[in-house]
Design an enzyme around this catalytic site. Structure first.
Site, PDB file in Angstrom:
ATOM      1  N   TYR A  50     -15.870  35.634  47.763  1.00  0.00           N
ATOM      2  CA  TYR A  50     -17.045  34.897  48.261  1.00  0.00           C
ATOM      3  C   TYR A  50     -18.239  35.071  47.315  1.00  0.00           C
ATOM      4  CZ  TYR A  50     -20.164  32.790  51.710  1.00  0.00           C
ATOM      5  OH  TYR A  50     -21.057  31.961  52.347  1.00  0.00           O
TER       6      TYR A  50
ATOM      7  N   PRO B 126     -15.790  22.727  51.654  1.00  0.00           N
ATOM      8  CA  PRO B 126     -16.973  23.586  51.532  1.00  0.00           C
ATOM      9  C   PRO B 126     -16.885  24.942  52.249  1.00  0.00           C
ATOM     10  CG  PRO B 126     -17.448  21.679  52.916  1.00  0.00           C
ATOM     11  CD  PRO B 126     -16.076  21.476  52.395  1.00  0.00           C
TER      12      PRO B 126
ATOM     13  N   LYS C 182     -17.943  26.944  47.351  1.00  0.00           N
ATOM     14  CA  LYS C 182     -17.637  27.125  45.926  1.00  0.00           C
ATOM     15  C   LYS C 182     -17.976  25.944  45.027  1.00  0.00           C
ATOM     16  CE  LYS C 182     -16.210  31.245  45.949  1.00  0.00           C
ATOM     17  NZ  LYS C 182     -17.494  31.919  46.056  1.00  0.00           N
TER      18      LYS C 182
ATOM     19  N   HIS D  40     -28.863  37.312  50.556  1.00  0.00           N
ATOM     20  CA  HIS D  40     -28.052  37.726  51.709  1.00  0.00           C
ATOM     21  C   HIS D  40     -27.066  38.818  51.315  1.00  0.00           C
ATOM     22  CE1 HIS D  40     -28.594  34.161  54.694  1.00  0.00           C
ATOM     23  NE2 HIS D  40     -29.729  34.571  54.185  1.00  0.00           N
TER      24      HIS D  40
ATOM     25  N   TYR E 222     -19.727  32.326  60.200  1.00  0.00           N
ATOM     26  CA  TYR E 222     -18.522  31.494  60.156  1.00  0.00           C
ATOM     27  C   TYR E 222     -17.767  31.768  61.459  1.00  0.00           C
ATOM     28  CZ  TYR E 222     -19.278  30.625  55.168  1.00  0.00           C
ATOM     29  OH  TYR E 222     -19.819  30.223  53.962  1.00  0.00           O
TER      30      TYR E 222
END
Ligand code: RFL
Ligand code: PHB
Length: 392
Positions: free
Chosen positions: A385, A293, A297, A72, A201
């Site tokens: 991220y 979550p 991580k 991704h 998100y």
């Protein structure tokens, strides 16, 4: 039974460590309390940082990951019915993440270990670690109906958040730092192609939602729900209706529905235990620290602990020097606290506050707007991220 390194727990941390030690020629044994089926089916993580993919390649355990993992290039943030793409390669100098389920990583590592060693004992429940301050710590465990002992040079606690290793540390000198969030995630697996190319998100009016995936045929979705929620109170239609509402945008976009094959509720918590070593007992992964979550991580931290540990034992094996081992806790905790900060900030930015604090709501939107409009702010998110480097 005797071994150089006794590993408690056959989750991703324990299995990967065993594999890396075995490849360096270091003798070890893994004790896993559950059955193989249990361990291979537990639904959890899905997003892997580049460093995690590299570690699995280094371990010779990435054949299927390389063939089936979905690379991704970014994520989408949704709020106030708008969509914002965060372009990882453009913001980080080329870095990406990979979607490949934790269940599949575990299956790959188990298959290799059963084929090539080292020993892996199923339904072997560690009861206690004795004499961690001595040169020969001992793990007492229950296996095949009787209590047995594993005498080790070193014991590694990879037994997750509910394991027994952390409790062996003396209270004097141990510190825990924790924060519970007043909400949980209701997670589902659905037999339907993902409705997106990258993870979404979403900060919806009534709470957070995440659209992830396990493959091009299976979707993984999460909903913010109040702490203490029972998954049985959420029939399938209620879940899909709520997901629809939270992902709603003004643009043309449809959430595809399909049969739900699994449902579970996960509490949201940050927890760090310091230090991560006591004598010859060392912790790695969830046994030492957990994060909510939202930043994806937990598994990545478990893998980075294990990478440091494998390197440490390789040096110990080669030179007899405990220099890296003395630094283990400090090295890992520096990265753990960065991930704890990032996960906490992502969680606070995206979840509805149960007390409806309007000031906090305005701050959340201001943070999201900043990320959507400033390359600098977006780069900070993307850098965290995709994974910070190991600070050695
Ligand atoms: P695990 O996976 O908990 O494995 C510990 C193992 O130890 C065994 N055990 C014992 N064995 C012998 N004797 C005893 N006394 C024992 N006590 C326990 C257990 O049976 C188990 O097999 O810990 P490990 O290896 O440190 O791995 C950590 C990860 O599992 C965890 O951090 C991640 O799943 C967190 N996580 C995510 N992490 C990511 O990096 N990316 C993600 O996208 C992501 N998504 C998630 C997540 C966790 C979630 N939940 C359910 C907590 C999504 C969710 C919903
Ligand atoms: C998942 O795919 O399970 C997943 C992905 C990203 C997260 C959390 C979970 O932040």
């Amino acid at each position: 039974m005797r071994t150089a390194v006794g590993i408690i727990g056959g989750g991703p941390a324990g299995l990967l460590l065993a594999r890396l030690l075995h490849r360096t020629g270091i003798d070890c044994v893994v004790l896993e309390a559950r059955t193989r089926e249990d361990v291979e089916q537990r639904q959890r993580a899905g997003m892997l940082e580049q460093g995690t993919v590299d570690a699995l390649r280094e371990a010779g355990a990435a054949e299927r990951l390389d063939a089936e993992g979905l690379v991704h290039q970014g994520i989408e943030l949704r709020f106030e019915r708008e969509r914002h793409h965060i372009d990882f390669p453009a913001l980080t100098g080329g870095r990406t993440v990979t979607i490949y389920a934790q269940t599949e990583i575990v299956k790959d590592l188990v298959a290799l270990q059963l084929a090539e060693g080292p020993p892996l004992l199923w339904e072997a429940q560690a009861l206690a670690v004795e004499k961690p301050e001595s040169a020969s710590p001992v793990v007492r465990f229950l296996h095949e109906g009787r209590e047995q002992t594993l005498i080790c040079d070193w014991v590694i606690g990879c037994d997750g958040f509910h394991g027994i290793s952390r409790g062996t540390f003396p209270a004097a000198g141990s510190h825990t730092y924790e924060r519970d969030h007043p909400y949980s995630w209701l997670g589902i697996l659905a037999d339907v192609a993902p409705s997106c190319d990258e993870l979404i998100y979403a900060r919806g009016q009534s709470g957070f939602a995440l659209h992830s995936m396990r493959s091009i045929h299976v979707s993984r979705l999460y909903l913010q729900v109040p702490g203490g929620t029972d998954a049985d109170d959420w029939p399938d239609d209620r879940i899909w209706d709520e997901l629809d509402a939270r992902f709603a945008v003004d643009a043309d976009w449809t959430l595809h529905r399909g049969p739900i094959t699994a449902k579970s509720v996960t509490p949201m918590r940050s927890y760090v235990h310091e230090p991560m070593r006591h004598g010859r007992l060392v912790l790695a992964g969830d046994a030492a620290h957990i994060v909510p979550p939202t930043g994806a991580k937990g598994l990545n931290l478990a893998v980075s602990d294990v990478r440091v540990l494998a390197r440490t034992f390789a040096e110990l094996h080669r030179t007899g020097s405990e220099r890296l081992l003395d630094d283990y806790s400090r090295t890992c905790l520096a990265r753990v606290w960065q991930a704890t900060r990032f996960s906490y900030d992502m969680t606070r930015m995206l979840h509805a506050q149960p007390d409806g604090d309007v000031f906090e709501n305005r701050l959340q939107l201001a943070r999201l707007r900043r990320i959507a409009s400033s390359r600098h702010a977006a780069a900070e998110l993307a850098t965290n991220y995709t994974g910070l480097p190991l600070l050695t």
